[in-house]
Design an enzyme around this catalytic site. Sequence first.
Site, PDB file in Angstrom:
ATOM      1  N   GLU A 189       0.820  -1.206   0.000  1.00 12.81           N
ATOM      2  CA  GLU A 189       0.000   0.000   0.000  1.00 12.81           C
ATOM      3  C   GLU A 189       0.861   1.266   0.000  1.00 12.81           C
ATOM      4  O   GLU A 189       0.466   2.285  -0.577  1.00 12.81           O
ATOM      5  CB  GLU A 189      -0.960  -0.038   1.184  1.00 12.81           C
ATOM      6  CG  GLU A 189      -2.009  -1.137   0.998  1.00 12.81           C
ATOM      7  CD  GLU A 189      -2.884  -1.352   2.212  1.00 12.81           C
ATOM      8  OE1 GLU A 189      -4.081  -1.013   2.145  1.00 12.81           O
ATOM      9  OE2 GLU A 189      -2.357  -1.870   3.220  1.00 12.81           O
ATOM     10  N   GLU A 236      -4.227  -9.188   3.920  1.00 16.16           N
ATOM     11  CA  GLU A 236      -4.904  -8.800   5.161  1.00 16.16           C
ATOM     12  C   GLU A 236      -6.075  -9.709   5.521  1.00 16.16           C
ATOM     13  O   GLU A 236      -6.351  -9.946   6.706  1.00 16.16           O
ATOM     14  CB  GLU A 236      -5.381  -7.345   5.067  1.00 16.16           C
ATOM     15  CG  GLU A 236      -4.282  -6.312   5.298  1.00 16.16           C
ATOM     16  CD  GLU A 236      -3.532  -5.942   4.036  1.00 16.16           C
ATOM     17  OE1 GLU A 236      -2.798  -4.942   4.042  1.00 16.16           O
ATOM     18  OE2 GLU A 236      -3.676  -6.677   3.016  1.00 16.16           O
TER      19      GLU A 236
END
Length: 258
Positions: A113, A133
Amino acid sequence: MSDDTDRVLFEQRGSIAIVTLNRPDQRNAMDAAMTRALRKAIDRVEEDDNLRVAILAANGPSFCAGLDLKAFLSGEAEDILFGPGRFGGFVSRNRTKPVIACVQGAALAGGFELVLACDLVVASRGVSFGLPEARIGLIAGAGGAFRVGQRVPSVIANEIVLLGGKFDADQALQWGLINRVTGDDPMTLCLSFAEQIADNAPLSVAASLAMARAPDFAQEDALWQENDRLLRRLTESEDAAEGARAFAEKRKPDWRGR
């Protein structure tokens, strides 16, 4: 409180800043101290008129493994995920100067990210990317869940965020998630890109960057609000704590759906 010192290194080469994540023994995983240090480094880039462009690099075999799960379990999630600029003090930062990601090792979860938040990306061949995640009871809440959807077809975005698997730099290049793959140290090409940017008119670079980002930024306020709502709910869940513990203990999580 953890000491910020040396978590992030700062080097200036003429009008180019090199910002280096420097927690290699922890795979450059992001804790609150590292978040503060990276935020300060980007502040310095933005505030110094002599700097035209930055390179975000990392020491060690990993670029960044994302959120430090020990820090998460110890109560640092608020500072790391929801402070100014959100993850790393960087992913939602409103910047006027380009940042080039120099990816020499695996960039996973929040590490990927950080990459997605940069403006250009150069990676070594064979490095891994991914948003795992969902495997630990969280969401790619540092912009990953919606940024991949902005850049690749929806079926590819779903593959990345729902399966949570890894893919290599060649695949990332094919999907249009990075600019270049190099077999050598990616810093050489990053510096070449940075020098070309630094030679251009600074006002033109800033305006061009703003316009290139405009289509995404037009909807990002609403996306971040929904992102934060979902992320906060998940970080406070039993499953998120269980996922972090299971990862640390190298066992399969016992999901409860709460």
